[in-house]
Design an enzyme around this catalytic site. Structure first.
Site, PDB file in Angstrom:
ATOM      1  N   GLY A  11       0.809  -1.162  -0.151  1.00 37.62           N
ATOM      2  CA  GLY A  11      -0.111  -0.138  -0.037  1.00 37.62           C
ATOM      3  C   GLY A  11       0.816   1.210   0.071  1.00 37.62           C
ATOM      4  O   GLY A  11       2.125   1.299   0.805  1.00 37.62           O
ATOM      5  N   ARG A  72       0.625  -5.243  -5.914  1.00 36.99           N
ATOM      6  CA  ARG A  72       0.815  -6.359  -5.232  1.00 36.99           C
ATOM      7  C   ARG A  72       1.583  -7.507  -6.226  1.00 36.99           C
ATOM      8  O   ARG A  72       1.428  -7.247  -7.429  1.00 36.99           O
ATOM      9  CB  ARG A  72      -0.630  -7.020  -4.858  1.00 36.99           C
ATOM     10  CG  ARG A  72      -1.320  -5.774  -3.982  1.00 36.99           C
ATOM     11  CD  ARG A  72      -0.748  -5.708  -2.433  1.00 36.99           C
ATOM     12  NE  ARG A  72      -1.577  -4.665  -1.849  1.00 36.99           N
ATOM     13  CZ  ARG A  72      -1.280  -4.270  -0.714  1.00 36.99           C
ATOM     14  NH1 ARG A  72      -0.295  -4.713  -0.024  1.00 36.99           N
ATOM     15  NH2 ARG A  72      -2.086  -3.493  -0.136  1.00 36.99           N
ATOM     16  N   ASP A 103       5.274  -5.042   6.209  1.00 42.48           N
ATOM     17  CA  ASP A 103       5.875  -6.343   6.590  1.00 42.48           C
ATOM     18  C   ASP A 103       6.131  -7.278   5.446  1.00 42.48           C
ATOM     19  O   ASP A 103       6.877  -8.008   5.476  1.00 42.48           O
ATOM     20  CB  ASP A 103       5.248  -6.973   7.632  1.00 42.48           C
ATOM     21  CG  ASP A 103       3.640  -7.148   7.278  1.00 42.48           C
ATOM     22  OD1 ASP A 103       3.161  -6.940   6.667  1.00 42.48           O
ATOM     23  OD2 ASP A 103       2.978  -7.817   8.304  1.00 42.48           O
ATOM     24  N   THR A 125       4.100   2.655   5.649  1.00 38.42           N
ATOM     25  CA  THR A 125       2.649   2.138   5.807  1.00 38.42           C
ATOM     26  C   THR A 125       1.952   3.177   6.746  1.00 38.42           C
ATOM     27  O   THR A 125       2.417   3.353   7.718  1.00 38.42           O
ATOM     28  CB  THR A 125       2.528   0.683   6.429  1.00 38.42           C
ATOM     29  OG1 THR A 125       1.243   0.350   6.846  1.00 38.42           O
ATOM     30  CG2 THR A 125       3.641   0.520   7.450  1.00 38.42           C
ATOM     31  N   ASP A 127      -0.505   2.475   8.550  1.00 35.69           N
ATOM     32  CA  ASP A 127      -1.057   1.843   9.816  1.00 35.69           C
ATOM     33  C   ASP A 127      -0.158   1.770  11.173  1.00 35.69           C
ATOM     34  O   ASP A 127      -0.806   1.551  12.004  1.00 35.69           O
ATOM     35  CB  ASP A 127      -1.209   0.175   9.466  1.00 35.69           C
ATOM     36  CG  ASP A 127      -2.510   0.151   8.357  1.00 35.69           C
ATOM     37  OD1 ASP A 127      -3.241   1.038   8.315  1.00 35.69           O
ATOM     38  OD2 ASP A 127      -2.720  -1.008   7.691  1.00 35.69           O
ATOM     39  N   ASP A 129       1.976  -0.180  11.877  1.00 38.17           N
ATOM     40  CA  ASP A 129       2.007  -1.657  12.144  1.00 38.17           C
ATOM     41  C   ASP A 129       3.297  -2.543  12.267  1.00 38.17           C
ATOM     42  O   ASP A 129       3.126  -3.656  12.147  1.00 38.17           O
ATOM     43  CB  ASP A 129       0.659  -2.308  11.787  1.00 38.17           C
ATOM     44  CG  ASP A 129       1.021  -2.768  10.151  1.00 38.17           C
ATOM     45  OD1 ASP A 129       1.912  -1.696   9.700  1.00 38.17           O
ATOM     46  OD2 ASP A 129       0.279  -3.295   9.388  1.00 38.17           O
ATOM     47  N   ARG A 171      -6.754  -2.654   9.921  1.00 37.82           N
ATOM     48  CA  ARG A 171      -7.291  -3.954  10.157  1.00 37.82           C
ATOM     49  C   ARG A 171      -6.880  -4.765  11.321  1.00 37.82           C
ATOM     50  O   ARG A 171      -7.866  -5.238  11.904  1.00 37.82           O
ATOM     51  CB  ARG A 171      -6.797  -4.957   8.783  1.00 37.82           C
ATOM     52  CG  ARG A 171      -7.800  -5.771   8.275  1.00 37.82           C
ATOM     53  CD  ARG A 171      -7.377  -6.416   7.007  1.00 37.82           C
ATOM     54  NE  ARG A 171      -8.319  -5.861   5.818  1.00 37.82           N
ATOM     55  CZ  ARG A 171      -7.772  -4.941   4.989  1.00 37.82           C
ATOM     56  NH1 ARG A 171      -6.468  -4.660   5.168  1.00 37.82           N
ATOM     57  NH2 ARG A 171      -8.527  -4.357   4.110  1.00 37.82           N
TER      58      ARG A 171
END
Length: 319
Positions: A11, A72, A103, A125, A127, A129, A171
């Site tokens: 992303g 992707r 990741d 990213t 997020d 995360d 998510r």
């Protein structure tokens, strides 16, 4: 090492362009030939590689998205695909690769390093995360985008005396909801790490109305459910008009904040230093304001801990 390359994968995140710029200009400054790989690992497998110079990254530090594009790539998850990617890099004379992504992108870099390519990962990213680093490139811009939306929604929610449920990205990680919810003064923050009780949520909304509250703002991380469904349930139980707003991919775009531009620049510079030092299978992060590096294997193994204290603060200040 004479030639290095840079790619963005997974992303997109605001600040990726600033990181690309830092890698390219630092590489040139240190005497490397620098190449760009388009469309992530997919472009790598297809040989979408071109030389980059200082002009290639002019006027991009303020732009969101990624000039290298991203995609992707299921093929790269196969051993055959990775070998093809490594061979393509060797064909172009590329000795080192900087991978900007999350990741999944890091795992790709980790596996490429085993095929003789020196790799360094930068955490890109929204997020936030990747727990080995305090912050990831793009996170600060994303939460400020959410905050801007919250500020606008609060005006109309107050005018109509509504409950407003805002669904944000996240998510498995609720950091966007937590930080934006705290900064935006949300009455409730719902994250996958903590869950929620529907009856307790509705009771809190009704108690607020009895105290004269004109509106209620609920921030919901996408990983715990849909805002539309929750809005129907809340309105059905409380009788208060409830509207859902799903921010979606607007959170990925936009000009990066000062923090993200500086973070990306510092990380990109360090990535090239690591390649110059002959290091491989490394990632760059930030901890307590300082840039550091560690092995990809160790970084991916770091266990994520939810910021319970920040969540406690947000709850204490919500009413």
């Amino acid at each position: 090492m004479k030639t290095i390359a840079v790619l963005t994968s997974g992303g997109d995140a605001p600040g990726m362009n600033a990181a690309i710029r830092a890698v390219v200009r630092t590489g040139l400054d240190k005497g490397f030939r620098v190449m760009g790989v388009q469309r992530g690992y997919s472009g790598l497998i297809n040989g979408e590689i071109f030389p980059m110079d200082r002009h290639s990254v002019a006027d991009i530090i303020q732009r969101g998205g990624t000039i290298l594009r991203t995609a992707r790539c299921a093929e790269f998850k196969t051993e055959e695909g990775r070998k093809r990617g490594a061979n393509i890099l060797k064909t172009f004379g590329i000795d080192g690769l900087v991978v900007i992504g999350g990741d999944g992108s890091f795992r790709g870099a980790q596996l490429l390093s085993k095929l003789g390519i020196a790799t360094v990962g930068l955490p890109g990213t929204i997020d936030n995360d990747l727990p080995y680093s305090d912050y990831t490139i793009g996170f600060d811009t994303a939460i400020n985008t959410v905050l801007d939306a919250i500020n606008k929604l609060r005006d109309t929610s107050t005018s109509h005396e509504r409950v407003s449920i805002v669904e944000v990205m996240g998510r498995n990680c609720g950091d966007i909801a937590l930080y934006a919810g705290l900064a935006g003064g949300a009455e409730s923050i719902i994250v996958p790490e903590k869950g929620y009780n529907q009856d307790e949520l509705c009771r809190t909304i009704l108690e607020g109305k009895l105290r004269g509250k004109m509106h209620n703002l609920i921030i919901l991380a996408e990983g715990i459910g849909g805002a539309d469904d929750l809005a129907k349930k809340v309105e059905g139980i409380t009788g208060i008009q409830t509207r859902a707003t799903i921010l979606g991919h607007i959170q990925r775009g936009g000009s990066p904040t000062c923090m993200d531009r500086v973070l990306a620049s510092r990380m990109g510079y360090r990535a090239v230093e690591l390649l110059q030092e002959g290091k491989s299978s490394k990632v760059v992060g930030i901890k307590d304001g300082k840039i550091f590096d560690m092995d990809i294997d160790d970084a991916l193994a770091v266990e994520r801990h939810f910021d319970e204290k920040l969540y406690e603060i947000a709850n204490a200040l919500s009413y």
